[in-house]
Design an enzyme around this catalytic site. Structure first.
Site, PDB file in Angstrom:
ATOM      1  N   HIS A 160      -1.177  -7.694   3.592  1.00  0.00           N
ATOM      2  CA  HIS A 160      -2.448  -8.093   3.415  1.00  0.00           C
ATOM      3  C   HIS A 160      -2.959  -9.447   2.717  1.00  0.00           C
ATOM      4  O   HIS A 160      -2.115  -8.219   1.145  1.00  0.00           O
ATOM      5  CB  HIS A 160      -3.145  -6.625   2.983  1.00  0.00           C
ATOM      6  CG  HIS A 160      -4.327  -6.505   2.865  1.00  0.00           C
ATOM      7  ND1 HIS A 160      -5.635  -7.598   3.273  1.00  0.00           N
ATOM      8  CD2 HIS A 160      -5.397  -5.704   2.411  1.00  0.00           C
ATOM      9  CE1 HIS A 160      -6.456  -7.980   3.075  1.00  0.00           C
ATOM     10  NE2 HIS A 160      -6.433  -5.751   3.266  1.00  0.00           N
ATOM     11  N   PHE A 170     -13.075  -3.829  -0.430  1.00  0.00           N
ATOM     12  CA  PHE A 170     -13.276  -3.327  -1.506  1.00  0.00           C
ATOM     13  C   PHE A 170     -14.680  -3.208  -1.823  1.00  0.00           C
ATOM     14  O   PHE A 170     -15.140  -5.121  -1.886  1.00  0.00           O
ATOM     15  CB  PHE A 170     -12.590  -3.265  -2.730  1.00  0.00           C
ATOM     16  CG  PHE A 170     -11.501  -2.700  -2.647  1.00  0.00           C
ATOM     17  CD1 PHE A 170     -10.768  -1.444  -1.492  1.00  0.00           C
ATOM     18  CD2 PHE A 170     -10.072  -2.374  -3.587  1.00  0.00           C
ATOM     19  CE1 PHE A 170      -9.604  -1.162  -1.289  1.00  0.00           C
ATOM     20  CE2 PHE A 170      -9.109  -1.814  -4.075  1.00  0.00           C
ATOM     21  CZ  PHE A 170      -8.951  -0.820  -2.636  1.00  0.00           C
ATOM     22  N   HIS A 193      -8.916  -6.185  11.072  1.00  0.00           N
ATOM     23  CA  HIS A 193      -8.739  -6.462   9.706  1.00  0.00           C
ATOM     24  C   HIS A 193      -8.076  -5.093   9.562  1.00  0.00           C
ATOM     25  O   HIS A 193      -6.552  -5.708   9.203  1.00  0.00           O
ATOM     26  CB  HIS A 193      -9.972  -5.548   8.788  1.00  0.00           C
ATOM     27  CG  HIS A 193      -9.520  -5.403   7.966  1.00  0.00           C
ATOM     28  ND1 HIS A 193      -9.769  -6.961   6.888  1.00  0.00           N
ATOM     29  CD2 HIS A 193      -9.382  -4.636   7.096  1.00  0.00           C
ATOM     30  CE1 HIS A 193      -9.134  -6.330   5.803  1.00  0.00           C
ATOM     31  NE2 HIS A 193      -9.540  -5.064   5.579  1.00  0.00           N
ATOM     32  N   GLU A 224     -12.031   1.238  12.008  1.00  0.00           N
ATOM     33  CA  GLU A 224     -12.307  -0.004  12.777  1.00  0.00           C
ATOM     34  C   GLU A 224     -12.050   0.013  14.427  1.00  0.00           C
ATOM     35  O   GLU A 224     -13.135  -0.226  15.294  1.00  0.00           O
ATOM     36  CB  GLU A 224     -11.367  -1.021  11.912  1.00  0.00           C
ATOM     37  CG  GLU A 224     -11.267  -1.919  13.221  1.00  0.00           C
ATOM     38  CD  GLU A 224     -10.736  -3.560  12.443  1.00  0.00           C
ATOM     39  OE1 GLU A 224     -11.106  -4.500  12.639  1.00  0.00           O
ATOM     40  OE2 GLU A 224      -9.630  -3.379  11.804  1.00  0.00           O
ATOM     41  N   LYS A 251      -1.988  -8.836  10.402  1.00  0.00           N
ATOM     42  CA  LYS A 251      -1.301  -8.141   9.133  1.00  0.00           C
ATOM     43  C   LYS A 251       0.066  -7.081   9.844  1.00  0.00           C
ATOM     44  O   LYS A 251       0.564  -6.507   8.469  1.00  0.00           O
ATOM     45  CB  LYS A 251      -2.454  -7.139   8.597  1.00  0.00           C
ATOM     46  CG  LYS A 251      -3.112  -7.899   7.628  1.00  0.00           C
ATOM     47  CD  LYS A 251      -4.015  -6.981   6.796  1.00  0.00           C
ATOM     48  CE  LYS A 251      -5.746  -7.849   7.047  1.00  0.00           C
ATOM     49  NZ  LYS A 251      -6.310  -8.433   7.368  1.00  0.00           N
ATOM     50  N   CYS A 310     -11.529  -8.375   0.379  1.00  0.00           N
ATOM     51  CA  CYS A 310     -10.994  -8.563   0.703  1.00  0.00           C
ATOM     52  C   CYS A 310     -11.896  -9.924   2.784  1.00  0.00           C
ATOM     53  O   CYS A 310     -10.797  -9.358   3.184  1.00  0.00           O
ATOM     54  CB  CYS A 310     -10.064  -7.580   1.987  1.00  0.00           C
ATOM     55  SG  CYS A 310      -9.066  -6.652   0.146  1.00  0.00           S
TER      56      CYS A 310
END
Length: 411
Positions: A339, A398, A302, A313, A334, A162
């Site tokens: 996502h 990931f 993110h 974060e 998002k 991502c």
């Protein structure tokens, strides 16, 4: 070294299939999340996603071209066409050996793969498509863009989950900065909303199951969030050296001034709980831009709407910006988009470029009861009009991949 600017932008998203529609809906706080109606979801825990609507691949790409492409590559080509048109580059005037393509996908052509596995089992090996492999490769979108525009410069498909969009933009920025290309298509595309992937993410208990209220399901930084929402689409930008852009009197959306990348070196799917990799990527991006933390006016987080992700974060932002962290507006796209996986970074970079140009920060919707550990200014509820000059955009993936880019208003 060359300065690098954004001269073209194209987007396919759950809230709009062109930049202007996308931006209007984003700043108005409209959610693109809906109930999945493209396949049977009765046996799934999560039944919602950010699905691309009103996209006719035959009309957009032509029937013959569309039928040999997986959906993710269709999105990429459509967004690239928008970006090319927006840039006003002339194919007859650009040096094609210095036109590159850095476009990736996290999962690639999974829809095509599933269809051909079903064909193999039901009809036998002779009925499997001979174009299966070139359709499912993660580099298919980059290759198709290169072929369509005869771009003979460096072409690659970064696969950093991502974080792909920011990885692609950052590496393209480096390429142009060091004089190895004049212009580069950069970004990501994804089309992974399938029975198989929904089952996998669902069984990992990663997805929101707020099925009765899809628009309320993606809730970054909110105490009552219950997971992320899968989404699809593409975000493609054209990066260009400033000298090349000025020679042709190009319209400039924003300047790319920094890029930082890191790895959590921690876990395949879990974010480092202390946000160490996120902190390093942001720190490196600011160092690369040769600016101090005090010069950042806005952060595009993110922020996938997961407990550990949102909290880590936030911790990383606090560590880097210290007391100023509480003064910087932070937006979570998002919350409206879901996502978009490998497409997220490219789309969110476009949103940040628009923010800088219009001095308008999109809201974080669904933030009704902030997590006690997420106590920064996340621009809740409504867009904010404020003068901003420099912004930071985060993307994490990931495998522990982290990528951050710094954009600046072009002056």
């Amino acid at each position: 070294m060359e300065r690098v600017v954004i001269t073209g932008m194209g987007v396919i998203s759950p809230i709009g299939n062109n930049v202007e529609t996308f931006w209007r809906n984003l700043t108005e706080g409209k959610s693109g999340i809906s109930t999945i109606d493209t396949f049977d979801v009765s046996h799934h825990k999560a039944k919602i996603a950010g699905i691309i609507r009103d996209f006719n691949e035959d009309d957009t790409l032509g029937k013959n071209e569309a039928r040999r492409l997986d959906r993710f590559a269709q999105f990429a080509l459509a967004a690239a066409e928008q970006a090319w048109t927006d840039s006003n580059l002339d194919i007859d005037e650009i040096d094609l050996e210095r036109l590159g393509v850095y476009v990736g996908s996290g999962i690639g052509g999974i829809e095509t793969l599933i269809k051909n596995v079903d064909t193999l089992r039901e009809k036998g090996a002779r009925r499997v498509s001979p174009t299966l492999v070139p359709a499912i490769m993660s580099n298919a979108a980059a290759a198709q863009i290169s072929i369509k525009w005869n771009a003979m410069g460096p072409t690659m498909s970064p696969v950093s989950a991502c974080a792909i969009g920011n990885t692609a933009i950052g590496e393209a920025f480096r390429l142009i900065r060091f004089g190895e290309a004049d212009a580069v298509f950069a970004g990501g595309a994804e089309a992974a909303i399938t029975d198989l992937s929904l089952a996998s993410f669902g069984n990992a208990t990663a997805l929101s199951t707020r099925n009765d209220s899809p628009a309320k399901s993606s809730r970054p930084f909110d105490e009552n969030r219950d997971g992320f929402v899968m989404s699809e689409g593409a975000g493609i930008l054209i990066l260009e050296s400033l000298s090349h852009a000025l020679r042709r009197d190009a319209k400039i959306h924003a300047e790319v001034i920094g890029y930082g990348a890191s790895s959590d070196a921690y876990h395949m799917v879990a974010t480092h709980p202390e946000g160490k990799g996120a902190y390093l990527a942001m720190k490196k991006a600011l160092e690369n831009a040769n600016i101090s933390p005090d010069e950042i006016d806005v952060i595009s987080a993110h922020a996938t709407s997961t407990l550990v992700g949102d909290q880590s974060e936030t911790l990383a932002i606090k560590k880097l910006f210290e007391s100023k962290a509480y003064q910087i507006p932070i937006t979570a796209n998002k919350s409206m988009l879901g996502h978009m996986l490998g497409a997220a970074g490219g789309v969110e970079a476009i949103a940040l470029a628009k923010s800088l140009k219009e001095d308008l920060i999109p809201p974080t919707i669904n933030l009704e009861k902030p997590d006690s550990l997420c106590d920064l200014d996340y621009v809740p509820g409504t867009a904010r009009k404020v003068e901003i000059k420099t912004g930071l955009s985060n993307s994490f993936g990931f495998g522990g991949h982290n990528a951050a880019i710094v954009l600046k208003k072009y002056e």
